[in-house]
Design a protein around this motif. Structure first.
Motif, mmCIF file in Angstrom:
data_model
loop_
_atom_site.group_PDB
_atom_site.id
_atom_site.type_symbol
_atom_site.label_atom_id
_atom_site.label_comp_id
_atom_site.label_asym_id
_atom_site.label_seq_id
_atom_site.Cartn_x
_atom_site.Cartn_y
_atom_site.Cartn_z
ATOM 1 N N HIS A 139 0.724 -1.150 0.039
ATOM 2 C CA HIS A 139 0.221 -0.141 0.065
ATOM 3 C C HIS A 139 0.971 1.566 -0.105
ATOM 4 C CE1 HIS A 139 -3.769 -2.244 1.896
ATOM 5 N NE2 HIS A 139 -3.473 -2.651 0.673
ATOM 6 N N PRO A 144 -0.493 6.910 -3.910
ATOM 7 C CA PRO A 144 -0.964 7.613 -5.141
ATOM 8 C C PRO A 144 0.087 8.940 -5.238
ATOM 9 C CG PRO A 144 -2.973 7.408 -3.723
ATOM 10 C CD PRO A 144 -1.742 6.915 -3.000
ATOM 11 N N ASN A 147 1.871 10.212 -11.831
ATOM 12 C CA ASN A 147 2.158 9.164 -12.583
ATOM 13 C C ASN A 147 3.370 9.442 -13.744
ATOM 14 O OD1 ASN A 147 0.799 10.223 -14.591
ATOM 15 N ND2 ASN A 147 -0.695 8.609 -14.795
ATOM 16 N N HIS A 152 2.607 3.840 -11.974
ATOM 17 C CA HIS A 152 1.340 3.322 -11.305
ATOM 18 C C HIS A 152 0.861 2.290 -12.124
ATOM 19 C CE1 HIS A 152 1.739 7.014 -8.968
ATOM 20 N NE2 HIS A 152 0.502 7.185 -8.561
ATOM 21 N N ARG A 154 -1.927 -0.035 -13.571
ATOM 22 C CA ARG A 154 -3.221 0.280 -13.869
ATOM 23 C C ARG A 154 -4.331 -0.575 -13.008
ATOM 24 N NH1 ARG A 154 -6.522 -2.450 -17.052
ATOM 25 N NH2 ARG A 154 -4.713 -3.817 -17.858
ATOM 26 N N THR A 232 -10.294 -5.116 -4.823
ATOM 27 C CA THR A 232 -9.697 -4.326 -5.931
ATOM 28 C C THR A 232 -9.285 -3.295 -5.137
ATOM 29 O OG1 THR A 232 -11.532 -4.781 -7.805
ATOM 30 C CG2 THR A 232 -10.259 -2.699 -7.871
ATOM 31 N N ARG A 234 -7.055 -0.691 -6.775
ATOM 32 C CA ARG A 234 -6.891 0.469 -7.840
ATOM 33 C C ARG A 234 -7.351 -0.445 -9.266
ATOM 34 N NH1 ARG A 234 -1.431 2.718 -8.238
ATOM 35 N NH2 ARG A 234 -1.976 3.974 -6.746
ATOM 36 N N CYS A 235 -8.345 0.489 -10.068
ATOM 37 C CA CYS A 235 -8.587 0.049 -11.386
ATOM 38 C C CYS A 235 -8.780 1.195 -12.299
ATOM 39 C CB CYS A 235 -9.875 -0.897 -11.128
ATOM 40 S SG CYS A 235 -10.355 -1.516 -12.648
ATOM 41 N N LEU A 236 -7.883 1.258 -13.230
ATOM 42 C CA LEU A 236 -7.931 2.542 -14.212
ATOM 43 C C LEU A 236 -8.313 1.799 -15.348
ATOM 44 C CD1 LEU A 236 -7.272 5.183 -14.728
ATOM 45 C CD2 LEU A 236 -5.010 4.770 -15.327
#
Length: 237
Positions: A139, A144, A147, A152, A154, A232, A234-236
């Motif tokens: 973590h 964040p 980028n 980062h 995805r 989840t 992070r999910c971009l």
């Protein structure tokens, strides 16, 4: 959401040898079948007083098992960040700074070096102190930021193991599912057999029946025969 696994570079964080198979063995087979790159960053290994028919296992024995599993799945690389009895089952006394820096930039398979598109970590609610320390360090390593200056991934997921349910504050149900074929579930179980020092008969959290039953349960949750469940982070898209 449909993922073309052939385009992914996947980094899996495993506190100990076999965690990557218990949590992600089906996904590993699915992704490798599609042509993905898969790398395993082990954190530690040491001699262990296992409660199994095989008795205690040594770090040297575990290295031999890893090589068999790596060949079986066709991993593109694997590495240990902190091998040895000094760290094994003691990651909770290692500073977060040191552990997160190894994951972020100092390991040969670090996020900075590898630039994975997908990172998969243990869930922080595991009862195991090494799993908790690894999850929290990931973590931090993937915090964040801009980028343009730090990579980062995805997609960032946390995997589950059946033993993780042994807590009052257990994780909520998974919210990300990877559909598996029966052959991919079979591959996951076969890989666990290669970890001979860690395999157990039923009833045990690492038994064949436990692994197959959890895959069937997660499949039922999304209307397919088998699946692995993830959380989840992070999910971009």
């Amino acid at each position: 959401m449909t993922i073309d696994w052939s385009r992914e570079r996947i980094l899996i964080l495993a506190p100990h040898p076999d965690d990557e198979t218990l949590g992600c063995g089906g996904l590993i087979r699915k992704a490798k079948d599609a042509g993905a790159e898969v790398y395993i960053q082990f954190i530690t290994v040491g001699d262990t007083e296992d409660n199994s028919a095989r008795g205690p296992s040594t770090a040297q024995e575990r290295y031999g098992e890893i090589k068999e599993v790596a060949d079986f799945f066709g991993w593109d690389g694997w590495d240990f960040a902190f091998p040895g009895d000094e760290y094994h089952l003691k990651l909770d006394v290692l500073s977060r700074f040191e552990l997160s820096n190894a994951i972020e930039r100092h390991s040969p398979l670090s996020v900075t070096t590898l630039k994975p598109t997908v990172v998969i970590t243990p869930h922080h609610t595991s009862y195991n102190q090494d799993h908790q320390a690894t999850a929290e360090a990931v973590h931090t390593a993937l915090r964040p930021s801009d980028n343009r200056f730090r990579h980062h991934p995805r997609l960032v997921l946390a995997y589950e193991e059946a033993a993780d349910q042994w807590r009052q504050d257990t994780a909520p149900p998974p919210n990300f599912f990877v559909e598996l074929t029966e052959a991919q579930v079979d591959a996951k179980i076969e890989a666990m057999h290669l970890y001979g020092s860690q395999a157990h008969a039923h009833p045990h959290t690492r038994s064949d029946l436990t692994l197959r039953s959890l895959a069937a349960l997660r499949g039922m949750h999304v209307g397919v025969p088998f699946a692995e469940g993830y959380h989840t982070l992070r999910c971009l898209v």
